[in-house]
Design a protein around this motif. Structure first.
Motif, PDB file in Angstrom:
ATOM      1  N   ASP A   1      16.489 -14.621  85.622  1.00  0.00           N
ATOM      2  CA  ASP A   1      15.186 -15.103  84.829  1.00  0.00           C
ATOM      3  C   ASP A   1      14.132 -15.507  85.623  1.00  0.00           C
ATOM      4  N   GLN A   2      14.433 -16.674  86.477  1.00  0.00           N
ATOM      5  CA  GLN A   2      13.599 -17.490  87.192  1.00  0.00           C
ATOM      6  C   GLN A   2      12.727 -16.656  88.437  1.00  0.00           C
ATOM      7  N   ILE A   3      13.679 -15.697  89.046  1.00  0.00           N
ATOM      8  CA  ILE A   3      13.586 -15.062  89.967  1.00  0.00           C
ATOM      9  C   ILE A   3      12.333 -13.814  89.420  1.00  0.00           C
ATOM     10  N   LEU A   4      12.535 -13.388  88.382  1.00  0.00           N
ATOM     11  CA  LEU A   4      11.875 -12.316  87.921  1.00  0.00           C
ATOM     12  C   LEU A   4      10.440 -13.044  87.314  1.00  0.00           C
ATOM     13  N   THR A   5      10.596 -14.284  86.805  1.00  0.00           N
ATOM     14  CA  THR A   5       9.174 -14.622  86.286  1.00  0.00           C
ATOM     15  C   THR A   5       8.411 -15.194  87.551  1.00  0.00           C
ATOM     16  N   ASP A   6       8.755 -15.542  88.771  1.00  0.00           N
ATOM     17  CA  ASP A   6       8.023 -16.006  89.779  1.00  0.00           C
ATOM     18  C   ASP A   6       7.261 -14.384  90.363  1.00  0.00           C
ATOM     19  N   SER A   7       8.427 -13.647  90.480  1.00  0.00           N
ATOM     20  CA  SER A   7       7.613 -12.255  90.990  1.00  0.00           C
ATOM     21  C   SER A   7       6.722 -11.810  89.872  1.00  0.00           C
ATOM     22  N   LEU A   8       6.932 -11.864  88.626  1.00  0.00           N
ATOM     23  CA  LEU A   8       5.737 -11.453  87.767  1.00  0.00           C
ATOM     24  C   LEU A   8       4.414 -12.378  87.861  1.00  0.00           C
ATOM     25  N   LEU A   9       4.635 -13.275  88.110  1.00  0.00           N
ATOM     26  CA  LEU A   9       3.446 -14.633  88.331  1.00  0.00           C
ATOM     27  C   LEU A   9       2.761 -13.978  89.590  1.00  0.00           C
ATOM     28  N   ARG A  10       3.384 -13.733  90.552  1.00  0.00           N
ATOM     29  CA  ARG A  10       2.571 -13.649  91.946  1.00  0.00           C
ATOM     30  C   ARG A  10       2.148 -12.181  91.694  1.00  0.00           C
ATOM     31  N   HIS A  11       2.661 -11.097  90.858  1.00  0.00           N
ATOM     32  CA  HIS A  11       1.775  -9.911  90.603  1.00  0.00           C
ATOM     33  C   HIS A  11       0.643 -10.052  89.929  1.00  0.00           C
ATOM     34  N   GLY A  12       0.691 -11.070  88.877  1.00  0.00           N
ATOM     35  CA  GLY A  12      -0.491 -11.261  88.107  1.00  0.00           C
ATOM     36  C   GLY A  12      -1.499 -11.916  88.859  1.00  0.00           C
ATOM     37  N   GLN A  13      -1.148 -12.839  89.850  1.00  0.00           N
ATOM     38  CA  GLN A  13      -2.108 -13.635  90.350  1.00  0.00           C
ATOM     39  C   GLN A  13      -2.805 -12.721  91.332  1.00  0.00           C
ATOM     40  N   ASP A  14      -1.957 -11.614  91.930  1.00  0.00           N
ATOM     41  CA  ASP A  14      -2.541 -10.636  92.978  1.00  0.00           C
ATOM     42  C   ASP A  14      -3.506  -9.745  92.328  1.00  0.00           C
ATOM     43  N   ARG A  15      -3.389  -9.433  91.039  1.00  0.00           N
ATOM     44  CA  ARG A  15      -4.170  -8.687  89.941  1.00  0.00           C
ATOM     45  C   ARG A  15      -5.249  -9.325  89.384  1.00  0.00           C
ATOM     46  N   GLY A  16      -5.270 -10.772  89.408  1.00  0.00           N
ATOM     47  CA  GLY A  16      -6.367 -11.334  88.781  1.00  0.00           C
ATOM     48  C   GLY A  16      -6.243 -11.382  87.232  1.00  0.00           C
ATOM     49  N   TYR A  17      -4.870 -11.493  86.911  1.00  0.00           N
ATOM     50  CA  TYR A  17      -4.628 -11.356  85.349  1.00  0.00           C
ATOM     51  C   TYR A  17      -4.538 -13.058  84.828  1.00  0.00           C
ATOM     52  N   GLU A  18      -4.855 -12.999  83.562  1.00  0.00           N
ATOM     53  CA  GLU A  18      -4.872 -14.136  82.856  1.00  0.00           C
ATOM     54  C   GLU A  18      -3.820 -14.011  81.813  1.00  0.00           C
ATOM     55  N   TRP A  19      -2.726 -15.129  82.110  1.00  0.00           N
ATOM     56  CA  TRP A  19      -1.798 -15.023  80.932  1.00  0.00           C
ATOM     57  C   TRP A  19      -2.169 -15.374  79.395  1.00  0.00           C
ATOM     58  N   ALA A  20      -1.359 -14.802  78.490  1.00  0.00           N
ATOM     59  CA  ALA A  20      -1.966 -15.187  77.061  1.00  0.00           C
ATOM     60  C   ALA A  20      -1.288 -16.587  76.798  1.00  0.00           C
ATOM     61  N   GLY A  21      -0.443 -17.119  77.681  1.00  0.00           N
ATOM     62  CA  GLY A  21       0.085 -18.538  77.487  1.00  0.00           C
ATOM     63  C   GLY A  21       1.160 -18.626  78.422  1.00  0.00           C
ATOM     64  N   PRO A  22       1.941 -19.729  78.480  1.00  0.00           N
ATOM     65  CA  PRO A  22       3.015 -19.834  79.359  1.00  0.00           C
ATOM     66  C   PRO A  22       3.777 -18.815  79.754  1.00  0.00           C
ATOM     67  N   LEU A  23       3.935 -18.277  81.095  1.00  0.00           N
ATOM     68  CA  LEU A  23       4.600 -17.016  81.430  1.00  0.00           C
ATOM     69  C   LEU A  23       6.240 -17.415  81.514  1.00  0.00           C
ATOM     70  N   ALA A  24       7.001 -16.536  80.822  1.00  0.00           N
ATOM     71  CA  ALA A  24       8.376 -16.670  80.845  1.00  0.00           C
ATOM     72  C   ALA A  24       9.127 -15.193  80.604  1.00  0.00           C
ATOM     73  N   VAL A  25      10.034 -15.139  81.537  1.00  0.00           N
ATOM     74  CA  VAL A  25      11.031 -13.943  81.372  1.00  0.00           C
ATOM     75  C   VAL A  25      12.470 -14.307  80.942  1.00  0.00           C
ATOM     76  N   HIS A  26      12.933 -13.780  80.051  1.00  0.00           N
ATOM     77  CA  HIS A  26      14.055 -14.254  79.439  1.00  0.00           C
ATOM     78  C   HIS A  26      15.018 -12.860  79.729  1.00  0.00           C
ATOM     79  N   VAL A  27      16.299 -13.108  80.148  1.00  0.00           N
ATOM     80  CA  VAL A  27      17.238 -12.065  80.689  1.00  0.00           C
ATOM     81  C   VAL A  27      18.298 -12.309  79.623  1.00  0.00           C
ATOM     82  N   THR A  28      18.729 -11.172  78.840  1.00  0.00           N
ATOM     83  CA  THR A  28      19.913 -11.332  77.964  1.00  0.00           C
ATOM     84  C   THR A  28      20.747  -9.941  78.084  1.00  0.00           C
TER      85      THR A  28
END
Length: 130
Positions: A76-103
């Protein structure tokens, strides 16, 4: 073709053999699916502002989840970090604190995983369920 980053290599180390069993796909397939979910749900608010969902739910087939849990992987943390970097690279703004939950799930349509997203104001990876 995307190059593997440090986080994606970590994901491959933790779940490489397991995820390779999932129809012989590359482990980065899950990372790419998460990025696609993010990209597909962008909302362009202005020329300088693109907002994306901040809560992502990744459901893994039971055997995949159990293997990652057995290995102690913090996917979950690895995916969150990867997605955060992707968003930063694209200039995205998150709608709130970013989290990826794996179940784990008994019912994933492709037999491997399912990725979904939504906007949540207050989110912790261990406290939400889509």
């Amino acid at each position: 073709m995307s190059s593997l980053t440090g986080l994606e290599r970590a994901l491959e180390r933790f779940g490489g053999s397991l995820l390779a069993q999932l129809r012989h796909k590359e482990p980065v397939e899950l990372v790419e699916a998460l990025r696609k979910e993010c990209d597909d749900n962008t909302v362009v608010c202005s020329e300088n502002r693109t907002v994306v969902p901040n809560a992502y739910d990744v459901e893994l087939a039971e055997f995949a989840y159990e293997e990652l849990e057995r290995r102690g992987a913090r996917v979950d943390q690895i995916l969150t970090d990867s997605l955060l970097r992707h968003g930063q690279d694209r200039g995205y703004e998150w709608a709130g604190p970013l989290a990826v939950h794996v179940t784990r799930s008994r019912d994933v349509p492709n037999g491997r995983y399912r990725v979904a997203s939504q906007v949540m104001q207050h989110v912790r990876a261990d406290a939400f369920r889509l």
